[in-house]
Design a protein around this motif. Sequence first.
Motif, PDB file in Angstrom:
ATOM      1  N   LEU A  37       0.841  -1.261  -0.012  1.00 16.74           N
ATOM      2  CA  LEU A  37      -0.008   0.007  -0.230  1.00 16.74           C
ATOM      3  C   LEU A  37       0.971   1.112   0.025  1.00 16.74           C
ATOM      4  O   LEU A  37       0.391   2.494  -0.489  1.00 16.74           O
ATOM      5  N   THR A  38       2.114   1.328   0.473  1.00 17.85           N
ATOM      6  CA  THR A  38       3.088   2.406   0.805  1.00 17.85           C
ATOM      7  C   THR A  38       3.757   2.618  -0.691  1.00 17.85           C
ATOM      8  O   THR A  38       3.737   3.789  -1.149  1.00 17.85           O
ATOM      9  N   VAL A  39       3.997   1.519  -1.130  1.00 19.64           N
ATOM     10  CA  VAL A  39       4.940   1.570  -2.600  1.00 19.64           C
ATOM     11  C   VAL A  39       4.129   1.701  -3.611  1.00 19.64           C
ATOM     12  O   VAL A  39       4.426   2.484  -4.710  1.00 19.64           O
ATOM     13  N   ALA A  40       2.882   1.285  -3.559  1.00 18.43           N
ATOM     14  CA  ALA A  40       1.875   1.487  -4.961  1.00 18.43           C
ATOM     15  C   ALA A  40       1.861   2.851  -5.740  1.00 18.43           C
ATOM     16  O   ALA A  40       2.040   2.833  -6.876  1.00 18.43           O
ATOM     17  N   PRO A  41       1.300   3.612  -4.948  1.00 23.62           N
ATOM     18  CA  PRO A  41       1.455   4.916  -5.433  1.00 23.62           C
ATOM     19  C   PRO A  41       2.438   5.686  -5.945  1.00 23.62           C
ATOM     20  O   PRO A  41       2.596   6.305  -7.007  1.00 23.62           O
ATOM     21  N   ALA A  42       3.626   5.157  -5.420  1.00 25.06           N
ATOM     22  CA  ALA A  42       5.002   5.879  -5.824  1.00 25.06           C
ATOM     23  C   ALA A  42       5.319   5.297  -7.197  1.00 25.06           C
ATOM     24  O   ALA A  42       6.245   5.948  -7.896  1.00 25.06           O
ATOM     25  N   HIS A  43       4.734   4.057  -7.682  1.00 30.79           N
ATOM     26  CA  HIS A  43       5.038   3.447  -8.835  1.00 30.79           C
ATOM     27  C   HIS A  43       4.565   4.389 -10.074  1.00 30.79           C
ATOM     28  O   HIS A  43       4.711   4.199 -11.370  1.00 30.79           O
ATOM     29  N   ALA A  44       3.577   5.007  -9.902  1.00 23.69           N
ATOM     30  CA  ALA A  44       2.623   5.659 -10.988  1.00 23.69           C
ATOM     31  C   ALA A  44       3.379   6.843 -11.324  1.00 23.69           C
ATOM     32  O   ALA A  44       2.968   8.051 -10.813  1.00 23.69           O
ATOM     33  N   HIS A  45       4.504   6.898 -11.924  1.00 25.01           N
ATOM     34  CA  HIS A  45       5.150   8.053 -12.314  1.00 25.01           C
ATOM     35  C   HIS A  45       5.137   8.229 -13.935  1.00 25.01           C
ATOM     36  O   HIS A  45       4.663   7.538 -14.480  1.00 25.01           O
ATOM     37  N   ALA A  46       5.669   9.578 -14.202  1.00 31.78           N
ATOM     38  CA  ALA A  46       6.135   9.794 -15.342  1.00 31.78           C
ATOM     39  C   ALA A  46       7.653   9.815 -15.682  1.00 31.78           C
ATOM     40  O   ALA A  46       8.250  10.405 -14.638  1.00 31.78           O
ATOM     41  N   HIS A  47       8.067   9.340 -16.441  1.00 27.11           N
ATOM     42  CA  HIS A  47       9.507   9.082 -16.896  1.00 27.11           C
ATOM     43  C   HIS A  47      10.175   9.433 -18.254  1.00 27.11           C
ATOM     44  O   HIS A  47       9.366   9.602 -19.092  1.00 27.11           O
ATOM     45  N   VAL A  48      11.432   9.828 -18.043  1.00 28.80           N
ATOM     46  CA  VAL A  48      11.842  10.197 -19.264  1.00 28.80           C
ATOM     47  C   VAL A  48      13.263   9.625 -19.399  1.00 28.80           C
ATOM     48  O   VAL A  48      14.000   9.596 -18.479  1.00 28.80           O
ATOM     49  N   THR A  49      13.649   9.115 -20.678  1.00 28.04           N
ATOM     50  CA  THR A  49      14.936   8.497 -20.816  1.00 28.04           C
ATOM     51  C   THR A  49      15.615   8.870 -22.370  1.00 28.04           C
ATOM     52  O   THR A  49      14.686   9.448 -23.136  1.00 28.04           O
ATOM     53  N   ALA A  50      16.966   8.640 -22.400  1.00 29.51           N
ATOM     54  CA  ALA A  50      17.655   8.899 -23.558  1.00 29.51           C
ATOM     55  C   ALA A  50      18.939   8.162 -23.564  1.00 29.51           C
ATOM     56  O   ALA A  50      19.346   7.642 -22.786  1.00 29.51           O
ATOM     57  N   ALA A  51      19.051   7.518 -24.931  1.00 31.69           N
ATOM     58  CA  ALA A  51      20.268   6.705 -25.286  1.00 31.69           C
ATOM     59  C   ALA A  51      21.724   7.346 -24.765  1.00 31.69           C
ATOM     60  O   ALA A  51      22.406   6.615 -24.251  1.00 31.69           O
ATOM     61  N   ASP A  52      21.595   8.463 -25.278  1.00 31.05           N
ATOM     62  CA  ASP A  52      22.889   9.105 -24.697  1.00 31.05           C
ATOM     63  C   ASP A  52      22.625  10.565 -24.354  1.00 31.05           C
ATOM     64  O   ASP A  52      22.841  11.561 -25.011  1.00 31.05           O
ATOM     65  N   ALA A  53      22.322  10.742 -22.961  1.00 30.77           N
ATOM     66  CA  ALA A  53      21.816  12.167 -22.608  1.00 30.77           C
ATOM     67  C   ALA A  53      23.031  12.755 -22.232  1.00 30.77           C
ATOM     68  O   ALA A  53      23.769  12.581 -21.107  1.00 30.77           O
ATOM     69  N   ARG A  54      23.684  13.547 -22.893  1.00 32.00           N
ATOM     70  CA  ARG A  54      24.922  14.556 -22.817  1.00 32.00           C
ATOM     71  C   ARG A  54      24.541  15.884 -23.358  1.00 32.00           C
ATOM     72  O   ARG A  54      23.692  16.233 -24.155  1.00 32.00           O
ATOM     73  N   ALA A  55      24.999  16.834 -22.390  1.00 33.71           N
ATOM     74  CA  ALA A  55      24.955  18.114 -22.628  1.00 33.71           C
ATOM     75  C   ALA A  55      25.329  18.648 -24.064  1.00 33.71           C
ATOM     76  O   ALA A  55      26.512  18.052 -24.379  1.00 33.71           O
ATOM     77  N   LEU A  56      24.646  19.411 -24.500  1.00 26.28           N
ATOM     78  CA  LEU A  56      24.975  19.889 -25.861  1.00 26.28           C
ATOM     79  C   LEU A  56      24.821  19.030 -27.161  1.00 26.28           C
ATOM     80  O   LEU A  56      25.094  19.305 -28.206  1.00 26.28           O
ATOM     81  N   ALA A  57      24.544  17.825 -26.806  1.00 27.48           N
ATOM     82  CA  ALA A  57      24.028  16.662 -27.880  1.00 27.48           C
ATOM     83  C   ALA A  57      23.027  17.267 -28.685  1.00 27.48           C
ATOM     84  O   ALA A  57      22.103  17.840 -28.147  1.00 27.48           O
ATOM     85  N   GLU A  58      23.433  16.617 -29.845  1.00 26.94           N
ATOM     86  CA  GLU A  58      22.291  17.355 -31.050  1.00 26.94           C
ATOM     87  C   GLU A  58      21.542  16.064 -31.633  1.00 26.94           C
ATOM     88  O   GLU A  58      21.570  14.981 -31.385  1.00 26.94           O
ATOM     89  N   ASN A  59      20.117  16.471 -32.106  1.00 28.92           N
ATOM     90  CA  ASN A  59      19.120  15.473 -32.547  1.00 28.92           C
ATOM     91  C   ASN A  59      19.078  14.122 -31.723  1.00 28.92           C
ATOM     92  O   ASN A  59      19.383  13.243 -31.965  1.00 28.92           O
ATOM     93  N   VAL A  60      18.772  14.676 -30.369  1.00 27.62           N
ATOM     94  CA  VAL A  60      18.577  13.556 -29.305  1.00 27.62           C
ATOM     95  C   VAL A  60      17.171  13.191 -29.096  1.00 27.62           C
ATOM     96  O   VAL A  60      16.280  13.889 -29.093  1.00 27.62           O
ATOM     97  N   THR A  61      16.910  11.887 -29.162  1.00 28.63           N
ATOM     98  CA  THR A  61      15.596  11.341 -28.950  1.00 28.63           C
ATOM     99  C   THR A  61      15.310  11.094 -27.432  1.00 28.63           C
ATOM    100  O   THR A  61      16.070  10.375 -26.896  1.00 28.63           O
ATOM    101  N   LEU A  62      14.040  11.454 -27.090  1.00 29.77           N
ATOM    102  CA  LEU A  62      13.904  11.419 -25.468  1.00 29.77           C
ATOM    103  C   LEU A  62      12.533  10.509 -25.733  1.00 29.77           C
ATOM    104  O   LEU A  62      11.653  10.803 -26.439  1.00 29.77           O
ATOM    105  N   ALA A  63      12.697   9.622 -24.795  1.00 31.43           N
ATOM    106  CA  ALA A  63      11.462   8.729 -24.823  1.00 31.43           C
ATOM    107  C   ALA A  63      10.829   8.797 -23.544  1.00 31.43           C
ATOM    108  O   ALA A  63      11.482   8.732 -22.386  1.00 31.43           O
TER     109      ALA A  63
END
Length: 270
Positions: free
Chosen positions: A33-59
Amino acid sequence: MSVHPRPLSAHPRPHTLRRVTAAAALTLGAAALTVAPAHAHAHVTAADARALAENVTLAFTSEAENPGAGFTELRVELPDGIEPSAVQLKKAPKGWKLKTTDGGYRLAGPETPAGTDAAYEITVRQLPDARKLAFKTVETYADGSVARWIETSDAGHGHGDGHDSGQPAPVLELKPAAPGAEPVDPGDSGAEDSDDKAGAATAAAPEPSATAVEDTAAAAGEAEEAEQTAAAGEDSGSSVLPLAAGAVGALALGGGAWWFLRRRNAADAG
């Protein structure tokens, strides 16, 4: 008479097992009961998340927390350094469209299946020079319920990356920029629509200079004057012919009359 202690049994009694099992079940249930609400998140990831990287796809993934209704809209506020015009939709639920807003974008379409996460991908022209990026997200379900994943550590929630808060915004951690990486021109997004391209083509066409306009007008005037002169020549030529014919006729009549009068006078004299 000595009394020997009864050896402890290696097998716990049945009622002891029942008590332990019940306690464990209650503990696991409370933890769930304590953990279940915490799983309902919104997430973002990237294959190579690097500052100043160009044409980056964010999922992005918005986890479903409403078992009775699906998603119909996601609104995202972009972090500083990413302009809405620098974002393009790459993948989304069937029928969903992306529309830029003031400071972010709106992704909406037909209701997704209830209980199914909403996943989509965008391409960003260039990531800013930062350590982490927060994408505040507001989710809307078909039944009108709303989930707001907008809290960040900057607002005083959580400890560090914002994921300790009650409803944290999706955060993307960035690696340091690659050697030699430089910020690109924000206007050079390479994602012009047809109207922009048409406007650019119109703007690229050079306007005629004042001298060219004057020369064109002078040439037109000269051409018109020459045409009028030619027309006048034709008119004068056409009028000379009747006049010449009239003069010849008059001379002929005059000569004939003179010859007739002379013959008549000669006859009278004889």
